[in-house]
Every structure is written in C-alpha cells, then in structure tokens.
Design a protein around this motif. Structure first.
Motif, PDB file in Angstrom:
ATOM      1  N   LYS A 190       0.693  -1.351  -0.184  1.00  0.00           N
ATOM      2  CA  LYS A 190       0.059  -0.057  -0.047  1.00  0.00           C
ATOM      3  C   LYS A 190       0.765   1.254   0.060  1.00  0.00           C
ATOM      4  CE  LYS A 190      -3.887  -2.018  -0.067  1.00  0.00           C
ATOM      5  NZ  LYS A 190      -4.679  -2.050  -1.032  1.00  0.00           N
ATOM      6  N   CYS A 191       1.966   1.211   0.708  1.00  0.00           N
ATOM      7  CA  CYS A 191       2.631   2.578   0.779  1.00  0.00           C
ATOM      8  C   CYS A 191       3.819   2.571  -0.058  1.00  0.00           C
ATOM      9  CB  CYS A 191       3.286   2.522   2.132  1.00  0.00           C
ATOM     10  SG  CYS A 191       1.890   1.979   3.621  1.00  0.00           S
ATOM     11  N   CYS A 194       4.914   5.623  -2.794  1.00  0.00           N
ATOM     12  CA  CYS A 194       5.370   6.666  -2.333  1.00  0.00           C
ATOM     13  C   CYS A 194       6.508   6.777  -1.373  1.00  0.00           C
ATOM     14  CB  CYS A 194       4.383   7.451  -2.074  1.00  0.00           C
ATOM     15  SG  CYS A 194       2.818   7.763  -3.189  1.00  0.00           S
ATOM     16  N   HIS A 195       6.487   5.775  -0.611  1.00  0.00           N
ATOM     17  CA  HIS A 195       7.668   5.818   0.656  1.00  0.00           C
ATOM     18  C   HIS A 195       8.539   4.607   0.221  1.00  0.00           C
ATOM     19  CE1 HIS A 195       5.348   8.321   3.312  1.00  0.00           C
ATOM     20  NE2 HIS A 195       4.092   7.613   2.713  1.00  0.00           N
ATOM     21  N   ARG A 202      10.193   8.326   5.985  1.00  0.00           N
ATOM     22  CA  ARG A 202       9.154   8.613   6.645  1.00  0.00           C
ATOM     23  C   ARG A 202       8.485   7.773   7.850  1.00  0.00           C
ATOM     24  NH1 ARG A 202       7.390  13.404   5.235  1.00  0.00           N
ATOM     25  NH2 ARG A 202       7.522  13.514   7.582  1.00  0.00           N
ATOM     26  N   ILE A 203       7.639   6.667   7.155  1.00  0.00           N
ATOM     27  CA  ILE A 203       7.010   6.005   8.011  1.00  0.00           C
ATOM     28  C   ILE A 203       7.871   5.176   9.264  1.00  0.00           C
ATOM     29  CG2 ILE A 203       5.396   4.041   8.144  1.00  0.00           C
ATOM     30  CD1 ILE A 203       4.910   4.332   4.997  1.00  0.00           C
ATOM     31  N   GLN A 247       9.090   7.496  13.039  1.00  0.00           N
ATOM     32  CA  GLN A 247       8.118   8.397  13.935  1.00  0.00           C
ATOM     33  C   GLN A 247       7.414   7.246  14.888  1.00  0.00           C
ATOM     34  OE1 GLN A 247       5.174  10.235  11.470  1.00  0.00           O
ATOM     35  NE2 GLN A 247       6.695  11.269  10.212  1.00  0.00           N
ATOM     36  N   ARG A 261      -4.954  10.818   6.238  1.00  0.00           N
ATOM     37  CA  ARG A 261      -4.424  11.866   5.496  1.00  0.00           C
ATOM     38  C   ARG A 261      -3.826  11.391   4.291  1.00  0.00           C
ATOM     39  NH1 ARG A 261      -0.555  14.526   8.480  1.00  0.00           N
ATOM     40  NH2 ARG A 261       1.217  14.261   7.047  1.00  0.00           N
ATOM     41  N   MET A 262      -3.000  10.344   4.109  1.00  0.00           N
ATOM     42  CA  MET A 262      -2.738   9.721   3.047  1.00  0.00           C
ATOM     43  C   MET A 262      -3.853   9.546   1.920  1.00  0.00           C
ATOM     44  SD  MET A 262       0.486   9.479   3.490  1.00  0.00           S
ATOM     45  CE  MET A 262       0.602  10.878   4.771  1.00  0.00           C
ATOM     46  N   HIS A 270      -3.324  12.331  -0.551  1.00  0.00           N
ATOM     47  CA  HIS A 270      -2.683  11.750  -1.436  1.00  0.00           C
ATOM     48  C   HIS A 270      -3.216  10.444  -2.383  1.00  0.00           C
ATOM     49  CE1 HIS A 270       0.228  14.451   0.350  1.00  0.00           C
ATOM     50  NE2 HIS A 270       0.260  13.710   1.430  1.00  0.00           N
ATOM     51  N   LEU A 288      -3.182  -2.066   9.709  1.00  0.00           N
ATOM     52  CA  LEU A 288      -1.902  -1.155   9.737  1.00  0.00           C
ATOM     53  C   LEU A 288      -1.764  -0.372  10.790  1.00  0.00           C
ATOM     54  CD1 LEU A 288      -1.243   0.227   6.182  1.00  0.00           C
ATOM     55  CD2 LEU A 288       0.178  -1.284   7.808  1.00  0.00           C
ATOM     56  N   ARG A 311      10.069  12.016  17.360  1.00  0.00           N
ATOM     57  CA  ARG A 311      10.605  12.128  15.927  1.00  0.00           C
ATOM     58  C   ARG A 311      12.138  12.708  15.908  1.00  0.00           C
ATOM     59  NH1 ARG A 311       6.701  13.979  11.512  1.00  0.00           N
ATOM     60  NH2 ARG A 311       4.549  13.518  12.241  1.00  0.00           N
ATOM     61  N   LEU A 351       7.838  17.798   9.069  1.00  0.00           N
ATOM     62  CA  LEU A 351       6.623  18.040   9.333  1.00  0.00           C
ATOM     63  C   LEU A 351       6.289  19.545   9.231  1.00  0.00           C
ATOM     64  CD1 LEU A 351       3.927  16.838  10.966  1.00  0.00           C
ATOM     65  CD2 LEU A 351       5.059  17.914  13.155  1.00  0.00           C
ATOM     66  N   PHE A 369       5.881  20.051   5.609  1.00  0.00           N
ATOM     67  CA  PHE A 369       4.459  19.649   4.947  1.00  0.00           C
ATOM     68  C   PHE A 369       3.511  20.677   5.321  1.00  0.00           C
ATOM     69  CE2 PHE A 369       1.115  18.044   7.828  1.00  0.00           C
ATOM     70  CZ  PHE A 369       0.126  17.749   6.808  1.00  0.00           C
TER      71      PHE A 369
HETATM   72  C1  HEC Z   1       0.237   8.517  -3.203  1.00  0.00           C
HETATM   73  C2  HEC Z   1       1.424   8.787  -2.401  1.00  0.00           C
HETATM   74  C3  HEC Z   1       1.588   8.062  -1.031  1.00  0.00           C
HETATM   75  C4  HEC Z   1       1.048   6.997  -0.356  1.00  0.00           C
HETATM   76  C5  HEC Z   1       0.464   5.790  -1.416  1.00  0.00           C
HETATM   77  C6  HEC Z   1       1.139   6.744   0.745  1.00  0.00           C
HETATM   78  N1  HEC Z   1       1.809   7.829   1.417  1.00  0.00           N
HETATM   79 FE1  HEC Z   1       2.550   8.690   3.338  1.00  0.00          FE
HETATM   80  N2  HEC Z   1       3.075  10.493   2.533  1.00  0.00           N
HETATM   81  C7  HEC Z   1       2.993  10.823   1.096  1.00  0.00           C
HETATM   82  C8  HEC Z   1       3.297  12.378   1.095  1.00  0.00           C
HETATM   83  C9  HEC Z   1       3.428  13.054  -0.326  1.00  0.00           C
HETATM   84  C10 HEC Z   1       3.962  12.369   2.276  1.00  0.00           C
HETATM   85  C11 HEC Z   1       4.232  13.818   2.834  1.00  0.00           C
HETATM   86  C12 HEC Z   1       3.353  14.934   2.904  1.00  0.00           C
HETATM   87  C13 HEC Z   1       2.390  14.780   4.227  1.00  0.00           C
HETATM   88  O1  HEC Z   1       3.203  14.336   5.378  1.00  0.00           O
HETATM   89  O2  HEC Z   1       1.301  14.622   3.853  1.00  0.00           O
HETATM   90  C14 HEC Z   1       3.577  11.193   3.326  1.00  0.00           C
HETATM   91  C15 HEC Z   1       3.841  11.226   4.440  1.00  0.00           C
HETATM   92  C16 HEC Z   1       3.589  10.173   5.201  1.00  0.00           C
HETATM   93  C17 HEC Z   1       3.897  10.131   6.741  1.00  0.00           C
HETATM   94  C18 HEC Z   1       4.615  11.273   7.428  1.00  0.00           C
HETATM   95  C19 HEC Z   1       3.628  12.236   8.108  1.00  0.00           C
HETATM   96  C20 HEC Z   1       4.117  13.029   8.911  1.00  0.00           C
HETATM   97  O3  HEC Z   1       3.233  13.862   9.881  1.00  0.00           O
HETATM   98  O4  HEC Z   1       5.360  13.574   8.982  1.00  0.00           O
HETATM   99  C21 HEC Z   1       3.518   9.024   7.362  1.00  0.00           C
HETATM  100  C22 HEC Z   1       3.646   8.391   8.843  1.00  0.00           C
HETATM  101  C23 HEC Z   1       2.883   8.356   6.192  1.00  0.00           C
HETATM  102  N3  HEC Z   1       3.006   8.866   4.949  1.00  0.00           N
HETATM  103  C24 HEC Z   1       2.315   6.890   6.096  1.00  0.00           C
HETATM  104  C25 HEC Z   1       1.889   6.237   5.132  1.00  0.00           C
HETATM  105  C26 HEC Z   1       1.588   4.924   5.473  1.00  0.00           C
HETATM  106  C27 HEC Z   1       1.312   4.177   6.490  1.00  0.00           C
HETATM  107  C28 HEC Z   1       1.201   4.452   3.716  1.00  0.00           C
HETATM  108  C29 HEC Z   1       0.681   3.358   3.434  1.00  0.00           C
HETATM  109  C30 HEC Z   1      -0.507   2.675   4.014  1.00  0.00           C
HETATM  110  C31 HEC Z   1       1.371   6.015   2.964  1.00  0.00           C
HETATM  111  N4  HEC Z   1       1.885   6.884   3.765  1.00  0.00           N
HETATM  112  C32 HEC Z   1       0.959   5.916   1.609  1.00  0.00           C
HETATM  113  C33 HEC Z   1       2.418  10.184  -0.021  1.00  0.00           C
HETATM  114  C34 HEC Z   1       1.856   9.019  -0.116  1.00  0.00           C
END
Ligand code: HEC
Ligand code: HEC
Length: 505
Positions: free
Chosen positions: A22-23, A26-27, A37-38, A41, A54-55, A59, A71, A125, A133, A136
């Motif tokens: 799933k992640c 982008c990660h 990132r994931i 923290q 929020r994702m 996103h 998760l 963090r 953060l 962002f």
């Molecule tokens: C389509 C792209 C995309 C997907 C898929 C995605 N992310 Fe992200 N994620 C981002 C972006 C862009 C950021 C940086 C901006 C933000 O924090 O929103 C981010 C930031 C984060 C952060 C840091 C947030 C913070 O507060 O600093 C976490 C934790 C995270 N993602 C978890 C996940 C997890 C868990 C998944 C899978 C279940 C996931 N993301 C899937 C694009 C994505």
C-alpha cells in the motif's frame, strides 16, 4: 465486528506485507521492513490513524477500512509511545475537549493555534522528521504564514530555527523510556478476568460495577459490563476491546441503547481513563478499574460527609476485606453489604469530627480519601471553562452540550482549602459581559436545565437575532448550592459546530 477484530489480531504477520503493497509507491523501502518517513516516527493509535487517513484524503492512497485498522495496530505496536511519554497528555485521546492546555509560549503560539499542543506532544521524531513536518504544514497550507494569528511573526523561519531543535530534544525518536518499555511490555493475556470499576459522570453521579474481560484472538477481547449509578440507574452492556502497544486499551461497549468508547491505560492490574458516548463525547465518565486477584481500594462513593450527619458510603475496589476505618469522629454504624468488590456501610460523623480530608482504610488497604466538612467556604463550577456548540436544525452535526457540577470547598483548621466534593445546586446562566447582554445571548444561546446540563440552540442563522446572526453566546454559568446558598461561577462559550473533528483535536 468479528472480522474487524480478526484482521487486527493478525496485524503482526500482515503489517509488513500491507506496508509493502500500500505505501511503497510513495515511500521508499529502506530494508528490514522499513520505509522512508513511516519508520522514523512514533505515535499513538489515534496518531497513526490520522496519518494514514491523511494519505487517503490528500494523496489518494487506496486502502480498505480493514487493512487500515490492521496497519494502525501494527504501527502502534511497533512504533508507539511508552506510558511515561503519554503521561499528562492523555486528555487529547480521552477527548476531554474542555481541557485548557498548559504548554510553554513557543509551542502554544507556533503549534497550538490550529490544533491542540497534545497532538505535538504525542509524537516522537528525530530532527529531520520534525523538519519534514514543518515543511509539510507550509506546503499543504501555503497561506499559513499570513493567515489570521500567524501574521504576527516569521512562522517558517522560527519553526525551522527554534521549534524543530526544541522538539527533537523534548520528543526524540529514541529514548530510554521507549527502549525499556519494548523490553518489559506486558502481554495481553494479563488482562482477561473480572475488573471492579468506579467512575463519575458529570451531572449524573458516581457509578460502579464489574467489567468481565474475555480473551479473543490476538490482542482483542470481549467485554461484559454490569454496574449501576449511585441513584440506581443500571450501567450495563457488552462489547469488545483491543489492546495496542501493551497498554493502550480501546473498547466499544453498548450501555443500554448508547454506544460508548473506552480510552484507558491498562497498567499494573489497573485501568484508568475515560469512557464516553460515541456520538456525544462531552458525555463521559472518569473511569478506574482494578483486577480481581489483586487487592486495591479504588474509591469511596460519595467521598464526603457532613459533621453531625449519617450517610451511606460505598467502598469500591477489588479483593476487599477487613474492617473499614474512616478515622476519628466517623463511626461505622452498620456494614450493610460486603463483597470482594464493594463494601457498603452506614456511617455517622459526630458534630465535632475534625473538618478536612482524611485517609480511609479497609483492613490493610489504603489510598482513598474522605472529606469531612462542617461549613462550606467556596463553590467552584466544574468545568470552570467550557465550550458548547449549536447543532441540528437540518444539519448532520449534533449539538454539543455543556455539563456542569458544583464543587464545594472547605477551609481546614490550618486555613488551607480542601475539596469536599460535588454537591447539589441550582443552575442558571447570565450574560458574560455587556456585549452578551446587548445581544441577548441568554435568550438565544440555549437553555440551562435544572440538572446542570446546558442544551445549546439550533444551528444556522436566526432571523430573530440582530443581523440574523447564529445562536452563539458568551455566558456565565452560575451554581447556587442547595445547602447554604453559596454561589460559584464558570464561563461557557456557545459557538458554531466543529466541522473537522479528528481523533486527536
Ligand atoms: C500516493 C502517495 C502516498 C501513498 C500511497 C502513501 N503516502 Fe504517506 N506520504 C505521502 C506524502 C506526499 C507525504 C509527505 C506529506 C505529508 O505528510 O502529507 C507522506 C507522509 C507520510 C507520513 C509522515 C507524516 C508526518 O506527519 O510527517 C506517514 C507516517 C505516512 N506518509 C504514512 C503512510 C502509510 C502508512 C502509507 C501506506 C498505508 C502511506 N503513507 C502511503 C504520500 C503517500
Ligand atoms: C495553520 C494551522 C496549523 C499550525 C500553525 C500548525 N499545524 Fe500541525 N496540523 C495542522 C493540520 C490541518 C494538520 C492535519 C490534520 C489532519 O491530518 O487531519 C496538522 C497535523 C499535525 C500533526 C499530525 C501529523 C501526522 O500525520 O502525524 C502534527 C504532529 C502537527 N500537526 C504538529 C505541528 C507542529 C509541531 C506545529 C508547530 C511547528 C504545528 N503543527 C502547527 C494545522 C496546523
């Protein structure tokens, strides 16, 4: 519900594969089930839920509710907070939305103006991640810097130069507390059994009973609650719960017709926290419970008696045995009932019993206090400051009520104030200031009921009001004690609906 808990129960096995599927788009994978990132923290279950939500919203992440819950369970276990790290900020998870926060100026002014400071203090963090953060925030809300309240300073520069290093020091990713907790974290199988509980719901009174916890798959449980309020109203129902990170207990229990949530810390044979209505989180009770097998005194209900009177007092706890002792001047007239969870006694306080707070003992057990009072010195409205919200009127947002009790205080022989407890009062509201008087806030903002429950007005513009404004208001809450007529005063703001209501405010 069964499948929901089933998925969460297998989080440890399924988590890594879900992150990958799933992640990873982008990660960036960093090996060892780590991702950019994931994996850098730590936060609460609610914190992880908000990040993943929020994702989805921002996103375009596609994920089923079941997979998201799995998760959250996986990440909250692997990258959670130690109990000492949530100490003092649990009110945000417990949804005590009237809490007036106490943070330093920098954190309050830079970070606590859009959301709670607790949202920050409930994360850990390294500097790099605090910096991401901040970036962002500005990337997501480019207008942040000149929005109302932010125009007074160079927000980005201050955030990067001052706030980030400060947060990295105060709330670091790695520390001793988390290292120790991961080593010693108790297993969920310590929790099944009988839990004697005590609580207090504002405007409704004390509650007590027994919660039976049965093990289900993984870290999940079935619950059965049997109890009652001091006035005899039943407080019973059943539901389920899940344990995150060895102590973060989250339950759902249907009590009568009402769905209630439990947010507790389960530590060392005790559970502590808040239980509240799912649809009206302002209606909740402070809750503590002790597990059968240990011996613990949780509460005496009520925890006050007037000199020269008789009263029925109930001791609540687990493994209760032995003779009750309320100290000099408070005699046990009769033990009315004695079980391991509850001891009900008729007591008499002599007219010359010393006013003040004294420890109560039951055999060897101690740890709860009884206030003996003669005269009341002062009355405080609890909560002292609160927010109610208009609602309904065709909209989907329910009204948020205000709920108040009158807390009496006495003055001890040493001249120091001591808390007596909640006593019956007559309730009313008045305009808080000239402006509120002119705008007739008392007439429009809502109705104060006899039991201390304030029901706000309907949402939307009100044609009867000046400028057709809505039913907002700025009110004084007045409690007049039935006994002695002392008056206390609180402050109630009636305002618009909360459109955005995330798990951590
Ligand atoms: C389509 C792209 C995309 C997907 C898929 C995605 N992310 Fe992200 N994620 C981002 C972006 C862009 C950021 C940086 C901006 C933000 O924090 O929103 C981010 C930031 C984060 C952060 C840091 C947030 C913070 O507060 O600093 C976490 C934790 C995270 N993602 C978890 C996940 C997890 C868990 C998944 C899978 C279940 C996931 N993301 C899937 C694009 C994505
Ligand atoms: C202009 C308003 C605003 C200010 C000022 C602000 N925030 Fe936020 N913050 C937000 C919003 C909006 C979100 C996203 C909420 C959501 O995901 O639903 C957020 C989310 C967060 C999160 C959760 C992110 C995650 O996914 O884990 C943290 C932690 C946070 N902010 C910390 C801070 C810190 C630290 C500061 C001060 C340096 C700060 N905020 C200042 C509006 C603000």
């Amino acid at each position: 519900m069964a499948s929901l808990l089933f998925a969460q129960a297998h989080a440890a096995e399924e988590g890594p594969a879900l992150l990958k599927s799933k992640c990873v788009g982008c990660h960036i994978p960093e090996g060892n089930d780590s991702f950019s990132r994931i994996s850098h923290q730590r936060k609460t279950p609610e914190g992880w839920l908000m990040s993943i939500a929020r994702m989805q919203v921002m996103h375009g992440l596609q994920i089923s509710d079941d997979d998201r819950r799995t998760l959250v369970k996986y990440l909250a276990d692997k990258q959670g907070l130690a109990p000492s790290e949530t100490d003092g900020v649990r009110y945000a998870m417990e949804r005590r939305l009237n809490t007036v926060e106490q943070f330093d100026d920098q954190l309050s002014q830079m970070c606590g103006r859009c959301h709670s400071g607790a949202r920050v203090a409930l994360q850990r963090r390294p500097a790099k991640e605090w910096e991401h953060l901040v970036n962002f925030h500005l990337g997501q809300w480019p207008s942040l810097e000149y929005q109302a309240q932010s125009r007074d300073r160079d927000w980005l520069e201050l955030a990067l130069k001052d706030v980030v290093p400060d947060l990295a020091k105060r709330f670091p990713l790695e520390n001793q507390a988390w290292a120790d907790w991961q080593k010693d974290r108790p297993k969920a199988d310590a929790l099944p059994g009988q839990w004697s509980f005590s609580g207090h719901m504002l405007t409704k009174g004390d509650v007590r009973g027994v919660m039976t916890v049965t093990a289900d798959a993984g870290d999940t449980f079935k619950l059965d609650v049997k109890g009652q309020y001091a006035d005899g109203t039943p407080f019973s129902g059943s539901g389920s719960a899940i344990l995150y990170n060895g102590y973060e207990w989250r339950g759902n229990v249907k009590v009568g017709e009402t769905n209630m949530r439990q947010v507790f810390a389960a530590l060392n044979g005790e559970m502590k926290g808040r239980m509240f209505e799912a649809e009206h989180d302002e209606r909740g009770l402070d809750f503590s419970a002790a597990k059968a097998g240990g011996a613990k005194l949780l509460a005496v209900q009520p925890a006050h008696i007037k000199a020269g009177t008789q009263a029925e007092l109930t001791l609540v706890g687990s493994g209760l045995s032995g003779a009750p002792d309320f100290g000099p001047g408070v005699e046990v007239v009769k033990v009315l009932e004695a079980t391991p969870n509850l001891v009900r006694v008729q007591v008499k306080a002599t007219a010359d019993a010393a006013p003040g707070v004294r420890g109560v003992a039951l055999g060897e057990l101690k740890g709860v206090d009884l206030a003996v009072y003669k005269d009341i010195a002062e009355v405080k409205v609890v909560p002292e400051f609160s927010i109610a919200r208009v609602g309904e009127n065709g909209g989907s947002t329910p009204k948020v009520q205000g709920r108040f009790e009158a807390e009496a205080w006495g003055k001890g022989a040493d001249g120091k104030p001591y808390r007596i407890g909640y006593l019956p009062a007559k309730w009313s509201v008045e305009p808080f200031d000239e402006r509120a008087k002119e705008d007739e806030d008392v007439k429009f903002a809502g109705v104060m009921n006899a039991d201390g429950v304030f029901v706000p007005g309907l949402a939307g513009p009100n044609p009867e009001r000046k400028m057709m404004t809505n039913n907002a208001g700025n009110l004084k809450v007045i409690a007049e004690l039935e006994e002695g007529g002392h008056k206390g005063e609180g402050h109630l703001i009636v305002t618009v609906q909360r459109w955005n209501n995330p798990p951590i405010p």
